[in-house]
Design a protein around this motif. Structure first.
Motif, PDB file in Angstrom:
ATOM      1  N   VAL A 532      22.501 -40.079  -2.447  1.00  0.00           N
ATOM      2  CA  VAL A 532      21.178 -39.692  -2.941  1.00  0.00           C
ATOM      3  C   VAL A 532      20.303 -40.938  -3.135  1.00  0.00           C
ATOM      4  N   ARG A 533      20.902 -42.042  -3.579  1.00  0.00           N
ATOM      5  CA  ARG A 533      20.112 -43.199  -4.025  1.00  0.00           C
ATOM      6  C   ARG A 533      19.253 -43.832  -2.929  1.00  0.00           C
ATOM      7  N   PRO A 534      19.758 -44.047  -1.698  1.00  0.00           N
ATOM      8  CA  PRO A 534      18.848 -44.588  -0.672  1.00  0.00           C
ATOM      9  C   PRO A 534      17.656 -43.668  -0.406  1.00  0.00           C
ATOM     10  N   ALA A 535      17.915 -42.345  -0.410  1.00  0.00           N
ATOM     11  CA  ALA A 535      16.807 -41.398  -0.199  1.00  0.00           C
ATOM     12  C   ALA A 535      15.801 -41.477  -1.342  1.00  0.00           C
ATOM     13  N   LEU A 536      16.306 -41.606  -2.572  1.00  0.00           N
ATOM     14  CA  LEU A 536      15.423 -41.703  -3.730  1.00  0.00           C
ATOM     15  C   LEU A 536      14.620 -43.011  -3.667  1.00  0.00           C
ATOM     16  N   THR A 537      15.246 -44.063  -3.177  1.00  0.00           N
ATOM     17  CA  THR A 537      14.531 -45.339  -3.005  1.00  0.00           C
ATOM     18  C   THR A 537      13.335 -45.168  -2.067  1.00  0.00           C
ATOM     19  N   ILE A 538      13.567 -44.512  -0.933  1.00  0.00           N
ATOM     20  CA  ILE A 538      12.484 -44.307   0.036  1.00  0.00           C
ATOM     21  C   ILE A 538      11.389 -43.428  -0.564  1.00  0.00           C
ATOM     22  N   ALA A 539      11.792 -42.411  -1.340  1.00  0.00           N
ATOM     23  CA  ALA A 539      10.787 -41.543  -1.980  1.00  0.00           C
ATOM     24  C   ALA A 539       9.892 -42.356  -2.909  1.00  0.00           C
ATOM     25  N   TYR A 540      10.494 -43.241  -3.692  1.00  0.00           N
ATOM     26  CA  TYR A 540       9.695 -44.107  -4.579  1.00  0.00           C
ATOM     27  C   TYR A 540       8.803 -45.057  -3.765  1.00  0.00           C
ATOM     28  N   LEU A 541       9.358 -45.627  -2.679  1.00  0.00           N
ATOM     29  CA  LEU A 541       8.584 -46.555  -1.853  1.00  0.00           C
ATOM     30  C   LEU A 541       7.333 -45.875  -1.286  1.00  0.00           C
ATOM     31  N   LEU A 542       7.550 -44.684  -0.716  1.00  0.00           N
ATOM     32  CA  LEU A 542       6.440 -43.984  -0.074  1.00  0.00           C
ATOM     33  C   LEU A 542       5.449 -43.426  -1.087  1.00  0.00           C
ATOM     34  N   SER A 543       5.881 -43.352  -2.354  1.00  0.00           N
ATOM     35  CA  SER A 543       4.970 -42.906  -3.420  1.00  0.00           C
ATOM     36  C   SER A 543       4.305 -44.084  -4.112  1.00  0.00           C
ATOM     37  N   GLY A 544       4.601 -45.304  -3.651  1.00  0.00           N
ATOM     38  CA  GLY A 544       3.968 -46.502  -4.213  1.00  0.00           C
ATOM     39  C   GLY A 544       4.629 -47.015  -5.472  1.00  0.00           C
ATOM     40  N   GLU A 545       5.774 -46.478  -5.874  1.00  0.00           N
ATOM     41  CA  GLU A 545       6.462 -46.902  -7.101  1.00  0.00           C
ATOM     42  C   GLU A 545       7.530 -47.943  -6.729  1.00  0.00           C
ATOM     43  N   LEU A 546       7.099 -49.146  -6.389  1.00  0.00           N
ATOM     44  CA  LEU A 546       8.006 -50.167  -5.864  1.00  0.00           C
ATOM     45  C   LEU A 546       8.995 -50.664  -6.911  1.00  0.00           C
ATOM     46  N   ASP A 547       8.608 -50.743  -8.173  1.00  0.00           N
ATOM     47  CA  ASP A 547       9.528 -51.225  -9.204  1.00  0.00           C
ATOM     48  C   ASP A 547      10.696 -50.258  -9.383  1.00  0.00           C
ATOM     49  N   ARG A 548      10.391 -48.964  -9.437  1.00  0.00           N
ATOM     50  CA  ARG A 548      11.471 -47.978  -9.556  1.00  0.00           C
ATOM     51  C   ARG A 548      12.361 -48.004  -8.314  1.00  0.00           C
ATOM     52  N   ALA A 549      11.731 -48.169  -7.155  1.00  0.00           N
ATOM     53  CA  ALA A 549      12.509 -48.256  -5.925  1.00  0.00           C
ATOM     54  C   ALA A 549      13.486 -49.427  -5.993  1.00  0.00           C
ATOM     55  N   ALA A 550      13.028 -50.558  -6.501  1.00  0.00           N
ATOM     56  CA  ALA A 550      13.883 -51.741  -6.601  1.00  0.00           C
ATOM     57  C   ALA A 550      15.067 -51.489  -7.522  1.00  0.00           C
ATOM     58  N   ASP A 551      14.844 -50.811  -8.640  1.00  0.00           N
ATOM     59  CA  ASP A 551      15.934 -50.519  -9.586  1.00  0.00           C
ATOM     60  C   ASP A 551      16.988 -49.617  -8.943  1.00  0.00           C
ATOM     61  N   VAL A 552      16.518 -48.568  -8.263  1.00  0.00           N
ATOM     62  CA  VAL A 552      17.460 -47.607  -7.676  1.00  0.00           C
ATOM     63  C   VAL A 552      18.258 -48.247  -6.543  1.00  0.00           C
ATOM     64  N   VAL A 553      17.593 -49.021  -5.692  1.00  0.00           N
ATOM     65  CA  VAL A 553      18.303 -49.590  -4.559  1.00  0.00           C
ATOM     66  C   VAL A 553      19.297 -50.657  -5.012  1.00  0.00           C
ATOM     67  N   GLU A 554      18.985 -51.389  -6.064  1.00  0.00           N
ATOM     68  CA  GLU A 554      19.952 -52.357  -6.580  1.00  0.00           C
ATOM     69  C   GLU A 554      21.189 -51.649  -7.113  1.00  0.00           C
TER      70      GLU A 554
END
Length: 775
Positions: A532-554
């Motif tokens: 789920v986490r890589p998909a959630l990372t992309i969802a945050y990226l495409l929604s402009g929430e880069l900080d949340r994306a960084a937390d999830v992908v780490e």
């Protein structure tokens, strides 16, 4: 005296003068015979042992001043008559002394080569006599043919391989098939049967398919060619499913056992012990190959005890019924398909076919269950390699399940549980086929059906099949709710989030977060929440929430690295590289994406490869390396074609691709971009990886620079190869030998860093293309 000595006439079969292929084998056996006094050629019936032995004998006869003697043993029934048969062949006058003594006295002073043809049915007697003769006659050398080694001191065993055939996964340039010895042999024998027969574009694929089905067995190819008297090549290839019935007719001057394929295999079967015959039949249930552990589990019972399996396998291997190989540190065995089909017929006759097939299915069911439990962990690479090797057997087990109404539920479980087999190892289309078939047959509510629906939905999402994905997700959500299945509900929520990711990333976020929470409360393997986490990372990226994306992908990377997992880590690194690209950290983006690509090498994950190549291309464009971007976009486009809709049809990702493609086009101009894009579309998967990872470029120099590396003759050959000509056609055009053409092609490969004729054709096209004004 039946002799091949220089001052006596040959007694070889007339068609030996048209001996095709086997150049390297002939050279190898000649070298062995110069170093060892006993060389035994082994191999399955019809593989060409006799013909190879006779060719070698003719080539070396000048090295044996006292003659080269052929001793044909196939018709010999009584082992006690073996010495007398040799005496007759050598032309020794009748003596009162015992035959073995007569032989040793005669051969002791002579520098002679004996060719003992077909020793397998009198193996013990042949071994004893050969050992005695070699001890007594120091100048004697013996070349034997047998389906089983003689097993005496000083013997060098050379397994005769089948003739090379084109690989089913390799696209050949038109007209190039005759470079393979099996195809060349068929063409020659077909021309003898049908005067004027040639391999042309209209029949080339049928000939290739036919030679693949006959597995390069020379006798089978020759028997098939005879059928061209009444069938076209297409009809012949189509009818080979019943090969034993079809290949009945042969040459009358062949030994009786070689006149039909059935008789040939009967001969081998009769030479086996009862235990070997039983194991041969039962082992035919395996497809592709098998290990000893699988063989013991599936084939042993009260009639064939497990403790005798090892020795019986050794016997079948010695007789060339089983072919031994090593893969990934494991010993595996396989049968030629012709041998396997014969065993299947014997298994049906025994009445135990269904019983053995069920044990086979149970073994691979347990294998799937174990793989699912251990996939997310340090053994993932080993599991990937094993499952790829065992894929034909898994397929066979699924066929067994779906052919029997009372076994379909097991088939649902086998197809639904290993999502990684279909998605991670590159079998998505096939996985969808099995799941659709099983779901259509067994429509009763069950937990197995829930999971099969979920996995089918997963594949449909990744294939970009929105209509099917929606129907399947609704079905799994509904059935899991009715059955109160928390695992199924988590799976359904996960799939809902993936579906929304393609159209509305912000709407996907709460669904993917919920899926994580549901997986956390359900008892599921760790690969489900971590996927789920890589998909959630992309969802945050495409929604402009880069900080949340960084937390999830780490977190995703950390979870995978702690577990020693690699496949999901590659997706996490892809998402991380995408994040770096959006943050403007281009060097780090390429580093992360290249690490993701390296991790892909142990799988055949076309989907992940396509995703990574795309974002790597965007990074190259953003860095100003627009030619590299164009080649990578062409490569990713080719990868997407094998999957379905590019970037799963996700409009936000497609918009990014269009943005960076336009950037590269504007910098290069359309002609330059299109040429580089086309070059990327011609790359093999390995070429894609090596180019993307900057290990070496497929063409390390520019086309016009490369032109100067070739000799005029090599450029001439390259131009003709680019026109689709085979080596034979190039040779005729330039009035040189085909071997010379092959040498020129090898030099072109070496100088330009190529490994296929398709790459030569692409290079020639680039060399002729006009220069781009922006290049």
């Amino acid at each position: 005296m039946a002799s091949l000595s220089a001052n006596q006439p040959d007694n070889l079969p007339a068609d030996l003068t048209s001996f095709l292929g086997r150049r390297s084998e002939t050279q190898t056996v000649r070298k062995l015979l110069s170093a060892d006094r006993l060389v035994t050629l082994t191999g399955v019936g019809g593989v060409g042992k006799t013909r190879l032995a006779l060719r070698v004998a003719r080539d070396v006869r000048r090295a044996f001043p006292d003659g080269v003697c052929l001793v044909e043993l196939a018709s010999l029934k009584d082992p006690d008559l073996l010495p007398h048969t040799l005496i007759d062949a050598l032309g020794i006058r009748e003596q009162s002394a015992p035959a073995p003594l007569v032989l040793t006295d005669y051969l002791r002073p002579r520098h002679t080569l004996l060719v003992l043809d077909n020793c397998e049915h009198i193996l013990e007697a042949a071994a004893d006599l050969v050992d005695r003769l070699l001890r007594a006659a120091p100048k004697l050398r013996i070349l034997a043919t047998s389906r089983q080694a003689l097993m005496i001191a000083g013997e060098h065993v050379y397994p005769v391989p089948t003739l090379p055939v084109p690989d089913v996964d390799v696209r050949l340039a038109p007209g190039s098939a005759t470079q393979f010895a099996a195809v060349d042999l068929f063409a020659a024998r077909a021309a003898a049967v049908v005067p004027g027969f040639e391999i042309i574009p209209d029949n080339e694929q049928a000939v290739i398919r036919l030679c693949q089905r006959l597995e390069g067995i020379p006798l089978a190819i020759e028997l098939a060619a005879v059928r061209l008297r009444v069938l076209t090549v297409e009809e012949l290839a189509h009818r080979l499913d019943s090969r034993f019935e079809l290949l009945r007719e042969g040459s009358r001057n062949l030994p009786e056992r070689h006149q039909t394929l059935q008789a040939l295999i009967d001969w081998s079967y009769e030479l086996c012990t009862p235990a070997e015959q039983t194991l041969w039949a039962r082992a035919s249930v395996f497809a592709g190959g098998f290990g000893l552990d699988a063989l013991e589990a599936v084939c042993a019972d009260e009639l064939l005890a497990e403790e005798v399996i090892l020795d019986t396998v050794a016997g079948l291997t010695d007789k060339s019924i089983l072919i031994r190989g090593e893969h990934g540190g494991r010993v595996r065995f396989r049968m030629l398909e012709t041998i396997r089909e014969y065993g299947q017929a014997r298994l049906r006759e025994s009445g135990s076919e269904a019983k053995v097939q069920r044990r086979h299915r149970d073994w691979y069911w347990r294998l799937i269950e174990k793989a699912a439990a251990q996939w997310f962990g340090p053994g993932q690479e080993a599991w990937a390699a094993l499952l790829r090797m065992e894929h034909p057997n898994v397929r066979s087990a699924l066929e067994f399940c779906l052919a029997r109404p009372d076994e379909v539920r097991v088939g649902l479980r086998m197809a639904g549980l290993p999502w990684f087999l279909w998605t991670a190892l590159g079998f998505m289309t096939e996985g969808r086929l099995w799941l659709d078939r099983a779901l259509a047959i067994d429509q009763e509510p069950s937990l197995e059906r829930v999971w099969a629906l979920g996995t089918a939905a997963d594949i449909a999402v990744f294939q970009g099949d929105e209509a099917a994905a929606t129907a399947l997700i609704d079905a799994v959500h509904d059935l899991a709710g009715r059955l109160g299945d928390p695992q199924g509900l988590a799976y359904a929520t996960h799939m809902l989030g993936l579906r929304e990711l393609g159209t509305d990333p912000s709407a996907a976020i709460p669904l993917l977060v919920e899926a994580l929470e549901r997986y956390g409360r359900a008892d599921v393997p760790a690969d489900y929440p971590n996927s789920v986490r890589p998909a959630l990372t992309i969802a945050y990226l495409l929604s402009g929430e880069l900080d949340r994306a960084a937390d999830v992908v780490e977190e995703a990377c950390e979870q995978c690295k702690q577990a020693g997992e690699r496949w999901l880590l590659s997706y996490a690194m892809w998402a991380k590289g995408f994040l770096r690209l959006l943050q403007g950290e281009l060097e780090q983006a390429e580093a992360d994406l290249c690490e993701a690509l390296q991790l892909k090498r142990f799988t055949q994950d076309s989907l992940g490869l396509a995703f990574i190549l795309d974002v790597l291309a965007w990074t190259a464009a953003a860095s100003g390396d627009c030619e590299r971007a164009a080649v990578l976009l062409g490569a990713s486009d080719q990868a997407w074609q094998s999957i379905g809709v590019p970037l799963l049809g996700a409009k936000h990702l497609l918009a990014r691709r269009e943005q960076f493609e336009n950037m590269a086009r504007q910098a290069m101009g359309n002609p330059g971009f299109d040429t580089a894009f086309a070059r990327g579309g011609q790359l093999t998967v390995e070429d894609m990886l090596t180019f993307a990872l900057r290990e070496h470029r497929v063409s390390p120099v520019e086309p016009r620079q490369a032109d100067s590396l070739l000799t005029p003759r090599e450029r001439e050959v390259a131009d003709l190869v680019a026109q689709g000509m085979s080596s034979k056609e190039v040779a005729a055009k330039l009035v040189i030998s085909r071997r010379t053409v092959d040498v020129h092609v090898e030099h072109i490969f070496e100088k330009l860093g190529f490994n296929s004729r398709t790459q030569i054709a692409t290079w020639v096209a680039q060399r002729r293309a006009p220069e781009s004004p922006n290049r």
